[in-house]
Design a protein around this motif. Structure first.
Motif, short mmCIF file in Angstrom:
data_model
loop_
_atom_site.label_atom_id
_atom_site.label_comp_id
_atom_site.label_asym_id
_atom_site.label_seq_id
_atom_site.Cartn_x
_atom_site.Cartn_y
_atom_site.Cartn_z
N PRO A 103 25.15 0.34 6.40
CA PRO A 103 25.15 0.51 5.50
C PRO A 103 24.42 2.24 5.17
CG PRO A 103 25.26 -1.15 5.31
CD PRO A 103 25.03 -1.09 6.44
N ASN A 104 22.89 1.67 6.38
CA ASN A 104 21.66 2.34 6.06
C ASN A 104 22.09 3.59 6.97
OD1 ASN A 104 19.00 3.37 4.38
ND2 ASN A 104 18.34 2.99 6.17
N TYR A 105 22.48 3.38 7.86
CA TYR A 105 22.63 4.41 8.99
C TYR A 105 24.04 5.84 8.78
CZ TYR A 105 23.54 6.45 14.05
OH TYR A 105 23.92 7.21 15.05
N ILE A 106 24.72 4.94 8.32
CA ILE A 106 25.81 6.49 7.49
C ILE A 106 25.35 6.76 6.06
CG2 ILE A 106 28.42 5.71 6.66
CD1 ILE A 106 28.85 4.32 8.63
N HIS A 107 25.37 5.42 5.17
CA HIS A 107 24.40 6.43 3.85
C HIS A 107 25.35 7.09 2.93
CE1 HIS A 107 21.03 7.17 1.27
NE2 HIS A 107 20.36 6.30 1.50
N GLY A 114 32.20 12.14 4.87
CA GLY A 114 33.80 11.32 5.54
C GLY A 114 34.95 11.77 3.88
N GLY A 115 34.14 11.85 2.59
CA GLY A 115 35.59 12.46 1.73
C GLY A 115 35.39 14.01 2.12
N THR A 116 34.84 14.46 2.62
CA THR A 116 35.09 16.43 2.99
C THR A 116 36.16 15.99 3.98
OG1 THR A 116 32.64 17.14 2.40
CG2 THR A 116 34.36 18.50 4.16
N VAL A 125 36.87 9.07 8.07
CA VAL A 125 36.13 9.67 8.90
C VAL A 125 34.68 9.55 8.50
CG1 VAL A 125 35.54 9.85 12.01
CG2 VAL A 125 37.95 10.45 10.43
N PRO A 126 33.45 8.45 8.59
CA PRO A 126 31.95 8.88 8.06
C PRO A 126 31.21 9.28 8.48
CG PRO A 126 32.61 6.12 8.13
CD PRO A 126 33.66 7.07 8.71
N ILE A 127 30.71 10.54 9.00
CA ILE A 127 30.08 11.03 9.79
C ILE A 127 28.70 11.88 9.83
CG2 ILE A 127 29.61 12.91 12.07
CD1 ILE A 127 32.43 13.27 11.86
N VAL A 132 22.70 10.55 13.19
CA VAL A 132 23.22 10.89 14.65
C VAL A 132 22.42 11.66 14.96
CG1 VAL A 132 24.66 12.07 16.01
CG2 VAL A 132 25.86 10.83 14.52
N LEU A 133 21.59 12.71 14.72
CA LEU A 133 20.56 13.81 14.89
C LEU A 133 19.52 12.91 15.53
CD1 LEU A 133 20.82 17.09 13.25
CD2 LEU A 133 21.43 16.99 15.50
N ALA A 134 19.30 12.30 14.24
CA ALA A 134 17.66 11.28 14.90
C ALA A 134 18.06 9.81 15.97
CB ALA A 134 17.77 10.66 13.77
N SER A 135 19.37 9.72 16.76
CA SER A 135 19.66 8.91 17.03
C SER A 135 19.62 9.76 18.62
CB SER A 135 20.47 8.29 16.95
OG SER A 135 21.11 7.54 16.33
N ILE A 136 19.57 10.87 18.69
CA ILE A 136 19.78 11.09 20.29
C ILE A 136 18.52 11.77 20.47
CG2 ILE A 136 20.22 14.29 20.83
CD1 ILE A 136 23.27 13.90 19.43
N LEU A 137 17.39 12.69 18.73
CA LEU A 137 15.95 12.57 19.55
C LEU A 137 15.14 11.21 19.83
CD1 LEU A 137 15.33 14.85 16.95
CD2 LEU A 137 15.96 15.78 19.11
N VAL A 138 15.69 10.17 19.49
CA VAL A 138 14.75 8.80 19.54
C VAL A 138 15.13 8.55 20.65
CG1 VAL A 138 14.01 9.09 17.01
CG2 VAL A 138 16.37 7.34 18.58
N GLY A 139 16.73 8.75 21.22
CA GLY A 139 17.20 7.96 23.09
C GLY A 139 17.24 6.70 22.91
N ALA A 140 16.34 6.22 23.59
CA ALA A 140 15.75 4.62 23.50
C ALA A 140 15.91 3.60 22.86
CB ALA A 140 14.57 4.46 24.73
#
Length: 172
Positions: A103-107, A114-116, A125-127, A132-140
């Motif tokens: 829940p804190n990841y999707i927020h 998703g509503g849009t 589709v909740p995006i 996602v950008l933070a996940s790409i930046l932190v990687g491991a």
């Protein structure tokens, strides 16, 4: 092709070609390399020189949104000395991953996206773009969220509701 479209395309090409400089600075607005960081800064509100690393910045933004929603809809403020203490409020940031805290990841941002998408296509589709950008930046750290969960390091958070005997007023 109409005359207006030709003028528009010509002006875009001239602007893109004519506004470059040989300066290697990325913050120089005449360089094409500065467009990406500037767009990122304007869309997310993130300034690297002021806010530190992006995952911690966006986690702080989410905590601020959670606090606002908690105050307005639940009439609950963990900073209020007359209400019960919430130890989870001051907890450190977890791994930037889907698994430990979905829940804190999707927020709220993911729900709005998703509503849009639901309004445009008929599918919810909740995006969560910033997550996602933070996940790409932190990687491991993203993969560590999956492995830490299976090792039992993260449990489901259950808030402790104090009994009247345990209840104390903060700052007294």
């Amino acid at each position: 092709m109409s005359t207006r479209l030709r003028l528009l395309l010509g002006s875009v090409v001239l602007t893109a070609v004519g506004c470059q400089s040989s300066s290697p600075e990325l913050d120089n607005h005449w360089n094409i390399e500065s467009v990406g960081p500037r767009v990122f800064r304007h869309l997310t509100g993130y300034r690297e020189d002021l806010d530190g690393d992006f995952p911690s910045f966006q986690y702080g933004q989410k905590k601020d949104i959670n606090l606002t929603l908690r105050r307005h809809f639940l009439n609950n403020n963990p900073k209020n000395p007359m209400q019960a203490d919430d130890p989870g409020f001051y907890a450190s940031r977890r791994n930037q991953s889907l698994v430990p805290d979905l829940p804190n990841y999707i927020h709220v941002e993911g729900l709005v996206m998703g509503g849009t998408i639901l309004a445009l296509s008929g599918a919810f589709v909740p995006i969560p773009l910033e997550s996602v950008l933070a996940s790409i930046l932190v990687g491991a750290e993203f993969g560590a969220g999956f492995t830490d969960t299976w090792k039992g390091k993260w449990s489901t958070y259950q808030p402790h509701v104090p009994t009247p005997a345990e209840f104390t007023v903060k700052n007294r």
